[in-house]
Enzyme design. Structure first.
Site, mmCIF file in Angstrom:
data_model
loop_
_atom_site.group_PDB
_atom_site.id
_atom_site.type_symbol
_atom_site.label_atom_id
_atom_site.label_comp_id
_atom_site.label_asym_id
_atom_site.label_seq_id
_atom_site.Cartn_x
_atom_site.Cartn_y
_atom_site.Cartn_z
ATOM 1 N N GLY A 709 5.820 -4.815 15.095
ATOM 2 C CA GLY A 709 5.175 -3.521 15.296
ATOM 3 C C GLY A 709 6.122 -2.351 15.182
ATOM 4 N N GLU A 750 9.490 -10.079 15.584
ATOM 5 C CA GLU A 750 8.751 -10.310 14.333
ATOM 6 C C GLU A 750 8.545 -9.028 13.530
ATOM 7 O OE1 GLU A 750 5.990 -14.032 15.843
ATOM 8 O OE2 GLU A 750 5.225 -11.998 16.046
ATOM 9 N N ARG A 789 -3.751 2.249 2.216
ATOM 10 C CA ARG A 789 -3.381 2.857 3.500
ATOM 11 C C ARG A 789 -3.875 4.308 3.665
ATOM 12 N NH1 ARG A 789 1.166 3.591 5.368
ATOM 13 N NH2 ARG A 789 0.654 2.879 7.458
ATOM 14 N N CYS A 819 -14.008 4.495 -8.058
ATOM 15 C CA CYS A 819 -15.249 5.237 -7.806
ATOM 16 C C CYS A 819 -15.535 5.335 -6.317
ATOM 17 C CB CYS A 819 -16.403 4.588 -8.547
ATOM 18 S SG CYS A 819 -16.254 4.858 -10.294
#
Ligand code: ADP
Ligand code: ASP
Ligand code: MG
Length: 875
Positions: A709, A750, A789, A819
């Site tokens: 994170g 991680e 994103r 589109c």
């Protein structure tokens, strides 16, 4: 000849000085006179050290103390004076080398000795040190970087009247004579003359000042005396904006403004210009440019705001108001007199009182029996009021603000007043006045309400499609625009490779720079600084095989969330015991199959626990907990807390333990992962603390897995994730847990995005440029199907024009070929003008770029290329 004035932020450090050098070097042919302010913050510090008096001075050491202050020298340490001296000394050293530092000696000595208090003269001399020091450093820097520069003491020409040393008025006749005699020829000779703003000298040779912010005024006075071709004011904003930009981030750059408009704005509080600045330039008809020294090359045409004698050519019905200014801290004095007011000569008597106390009046409004006036200089207020009370009843209302709405076009326009009052709404207006020039309307409201009124007025007058000839980009957008690099610009390292790849393989494509990934691994390892720390790459961020190989070579494990990711990790040679499988909502068959390959499974629900336990007695597992908090760059990526589908809550851990114990399954690892992309270490450390608290109940525990994170900055200037405090916090927690347990543990982290985001770039080509309805759309041959994103999270990605990095900036909307209206990479983004055929680089796309790509609209997936040290691998 031109005059270039650089404000405090434009000389504040070595980076600023390098940009100043670039700006000046570009103008050598125009024979610039460079006028500088003190380094940012220095004048304020000089004022406060002067005002504080000896009693408040910070710690002194004997060396720096003057006789006046020695008596209070108690604990050792640098004084504020010493700190100021060090700042200038260090900067000089940095830009021009140690051998240049002696040039500062006389002023550094004066600084260390401290001010001569108790007189305005002493204060003027003390404040002048800021400009004297700055100008010496600027001269030395320009010389060191190859320009012929000479330092000039402005006091030999800037004659003032000697009426008030800290806010003196110039004597323009003498100034003109002295400039002709002492300054003109050195500028004409071609070298660059560097001098001080703000300071002057009276006929008796005493140092004087032109008032706070007065360097602009100095530059204008010198420009007029030299009949310069142009006056440039270099500052920290991209020109004069439609409102105070830090108050209204949507404020727009004004490309042009008339002298009258700019003068009104400066007078009524737009801090960007000293109020007296424009007068000399206007008289001499010298155009004035106000621009940002960080971005000297914005926009087509000119950067910043160009102030011109006549802007009727730019008149536009849609935008007669050009800017809103606010002046805080104003006092309203109202004089009532039923008998006297209408009598002739009464107003004169009132004004005479103000004049006697040298207090200027800004606004006046009269009614039948009263007259209200505003003043912003409260020093003589009491005396003035006392005198007025002898002739009338007087009311004083302090803590007011003047808001001024300015625009040349207001002379002719109708309906402005109605819109003004609509915006003001229910706020009480204490005074209202239309300037005699008819280009401004000023309102007086309570100071506490002023900022809100300014925002509402800005909304009222600057909505919708504003003419582009007058209005440029918004302050908020400009703030994220690229600034001039502090060092000579080197070509972007991707530009050449991207052009080759595009020529050979077409566009769009992703490139991943492996050395950048390695650098991030190194940074994280350094911050964790723990021999039992293990990294497991969260490969969901980017599952390109090259990254798995890199992780293998670097001894980094894998955090996998699907059986396919597990398979790829094993195929790429990651040892099974370095892979952790943290899926959610998978079938028990999948859990078992992965487990049977020697990969540890991380169970995230009581259901997982029950289903797994039923089949694999006597094994080892990790448990994914939900520590009850979450954190991420967007709600979609928060994976902890009471509303999250992930992990086992603390209250259910006991039950999980019992189910597993009954089947002799040992919990060897505890895991928590609270979300993605947060830049704040605090929630991560809090989650870790909760994990640690749960840990003591698990006797077989070997590993504590704090998840990932860790965010990366996407916008320029955004802070980095606080790695050091994160690492230190984790180490400390682990050590105390180990002490409590009496044995050592492994720490797993991680990282996903943190390792790969900045290493990846999406390169696409401009296929179509469309200018319509006030927008410039730059259409690419890629879209949200390749990088979702921005559409999914409203995420910001920096964009670079690889084909024309030096083109003038313009504000564009960068859109894709899908589109969907959400198919937008960036809105109103200032970019070096993108043209059809140009290659654009969408940066920070290494994480969750290709990994989330799709075939939407049946477009193919983009290609991917891997680079090491700038060279393409296996293309
Ligand atoms: P310098 O040190 O370069 O003289 P100043 O701090 O004196 O710079 O002036 C620039 C500041 O003026 C900006 O940072 C901005 O916050 C403020 N400002 C207030 N009103 C305006 C406006 N209308 N347009 C631009 N800047 C403004
Ligand atoms: N340094 C002076 C001040 O801060 C003058 C200026 O910057 O314009 O007031
Ligand atoms: Mg200023």
């Amino acid at each position: 000849m031109i005059v270039c004035k650089f404000g405090g932020t434009s000389v504040e450090d070595a980076g600023a000085l390098r940009r100043l050098h670039t700006i000046v070097a570009d103008r050598v042919a125009e024979k610039p006179l460079v006028v500088v302010s003190a380094l940012a913050g220095v004048s304020d510090l000089l004022v406060s050290t002067f005002e504080d008096g000896a009693d408040n001075e910070p710690r002194l050491d004997g060396r720096a103390a003057s006789t006046q202050t020695q008596s209070i020298a108690s604990s050792p340490g640098p004084t504020a004076y010493e700190a100021l001296a060090t700042r200038h000394f260090d900067l000089m050293c940095e830009v021009a080398g140690a051998e240049a530092c002696h040039r500062l000696d006389p002023w550094l000595e004066a600084l260390r000795a401290g001010p001569r208090r108790g007189s305005a003269q002493g204060q003027a001399e003390w404040l002048a040190l800021g400009e004297l020091l700055a100008s010496a450093i600027v001269t030395a820097a320009l010389e060191a970087w190859g320009l012929r520069a000479t330092w000039f003491d402005v006091r030999s020409v800037m004659r003032t009247r000697g009426e008030n040393p800290i806010q003196d008025r110039p004597d323009r006749e003498v100034l003109q004579r002295l400039v002709d005699r002492h300054l003109r020829h050195s500028i004409e000779a071609g070298g660059i003359v560097v001098t001080q703003g703000f300071i002057g000298c009276d006929a008796g040779g005493r140092t004087t000042l032109l008032g706070r912010g007065g360097s602009d005024f100095s530059a204008s006075l010198l420009g007029a005396a030299l009949q310069a071709e142009r006056l440039e004011i270099w500052t920290d904003v991209d020109g004069i904006m439609t409102a105070p930009p830090r108050l209204v981030p949507g404020a727009r750059r004004l490309r042009v403004l008339s002298f009258d408009e700019a003068a009104e704005l400066a007078y009524f509080g737009a801090k960007v210009l000293h109020p007296a600045t424009l007068h000399p330039a206007q008289e001499a008809a010298i155009p004035v440019l106000v621009a940002n020294s960080r971005r000297p090359k914005t926009a087509p045409g000119t950067p910043g705001t160009l102030i011109l004698p006549d802007t009727t050519a730019y008149h536009d019905e849609r935008a007669v108001v050009r800017s809103v200014a606010v002046k805080h801290g104003v006092t309203v004095v109202t004089v009532h007199s039923t008998r006297m007011l209408m009598a002739h000569g009464f107003l004169e008597r009132i004004f005479a009182v103000f004049a006697k106390h040298s207090t200027p009046v800004d606004l006046v409004s009269t009614a039948e029996v009263s007259v209200s006036l505003t003043v912003d200089d409260p020093r003589s207020l009491q005396a003035i009021v006392d005198e007025l009370r002898a002739i009338a009843r007087v009311e004083v209302a302090p803590e007011m603000a003047i808001i001024c709405v300015v625009g040349d076009g207001m002379r002719r326009a109708r309906g402005i007043a109605a819109r003004l009052f609509r915006a003001v709404g229910s706020t009480e207006v204490r005074m209202i006045s239309q300037g005699a020039s008819e280009i401004n309307v000023s309102l007086v409201v309570a100071d506490a309400e002023a900022d809100d009124v300014v925002r509402r007025l800005h909304e009222e007058f600057f909505q919708g499609n504003l003419p582009r000839a007058v209005f440029g980009e918004s302050f908020a957008d400009l703030e994220t625009a690229p600034s001039l690099p502090a060092s000579p610009p080197s070509p972007h390292r991707l530009a050449r490779v991207a052009a080759d790849l595009a020529a050979k393989h077409g566009t769009p494509f992703y490139v991943y720079e492996l050395d950048r990934v390695e650098a991030q691994i190194q940074r994280l390892r350094t911050a964790l600084d723990h021999s039992r720390a293990r990294l497991a790459y969260a490969c969901k961020a980017n599952f390109h095989p090259a990254l798995f190989f890199l992780m293998r070579d670097q001894g980094v494990g894998i955090d996998a969330v699907s059986p396919m990711e597990v398979e790829r990790a094993l195929q790429c040679g990651i040892p099974a015991d370095q892979v952790l499988f943290t899926a959610n909502n998978v079938s028990v068959e999948t859990l078992l199959a992965v487990h049977d390959q020697g990969v540890r499974v991380n169970l995230g629900s009581l259901s997982d626990v029950r289903r797994f336990a039923a089949h694999r007695a006597g094994t080892e597992v990790f448990l994914r907990t939900n520590p009850g908090i979450g954190a991420g760059h967007h709600a979609h990526v928060v994976t902890g807390g009471m509303d999250s589908k992930f992990g086992i809550l603390a209250e259910d851990l006991q039950e999980a333990r019992e189910i597993l114990a009954a089947r002799d399954i040992r919990v060897v690892g505890l895991h928590a992962h609270i979300g993605s992309g947060s830049l704040d270490a605090a929630p991560h450390l809090e989650a870790a603390r909760r994990l640690v608290a749960a840990a003591t109940a698990f006797p077989h525990l070997r590993s504590l897995n704090v998840g990932g994170g860790l965010g990366v900055p996407y916008r320029r200037g955004e802070p980095e994730f606080a790695l050091e405090s994160y690492g230190a916090g984790l180490r400390e927690m682990l050590q105390s847990l180990e002490a409590a347990l009496g044995r050592t543990l492994e720490l797993w982290v991680e990282p996903g995005r943190f390792l790969v985001a900045q290493a990846g770039t999406l390169v696409a080509r401009v296929t179509c440029r469309k200018e319509t309805a006030g927008h410039i759309y730059v259409g690419l041959d890629s879209g949200m199907n390749h990088l979702v994103r921005p559409a999914l999270y409203g995420a910001y990605h920096a964009i670079r024009n690889l084909s024309a990095p030096g083109a003038p900036l313009e504000s564009v909307d960068v859109v894709g070929n899908i589109c969907e209206s959400a198919d937008v990479f960036a809105m109103s983004r200032p970019l070096p003008s993108p043209q059809e055929g140009h290659l654009l680089a969408i940066e920070n796309a290494g994480a969750y770029g290709f990994a989330m790509a799709s075939h939407y609209n049946l477009w193919p997936l983009p290609r991917e290329f891997v680079l090491r040290d700038g060279a393409v691998l296996d293309a």
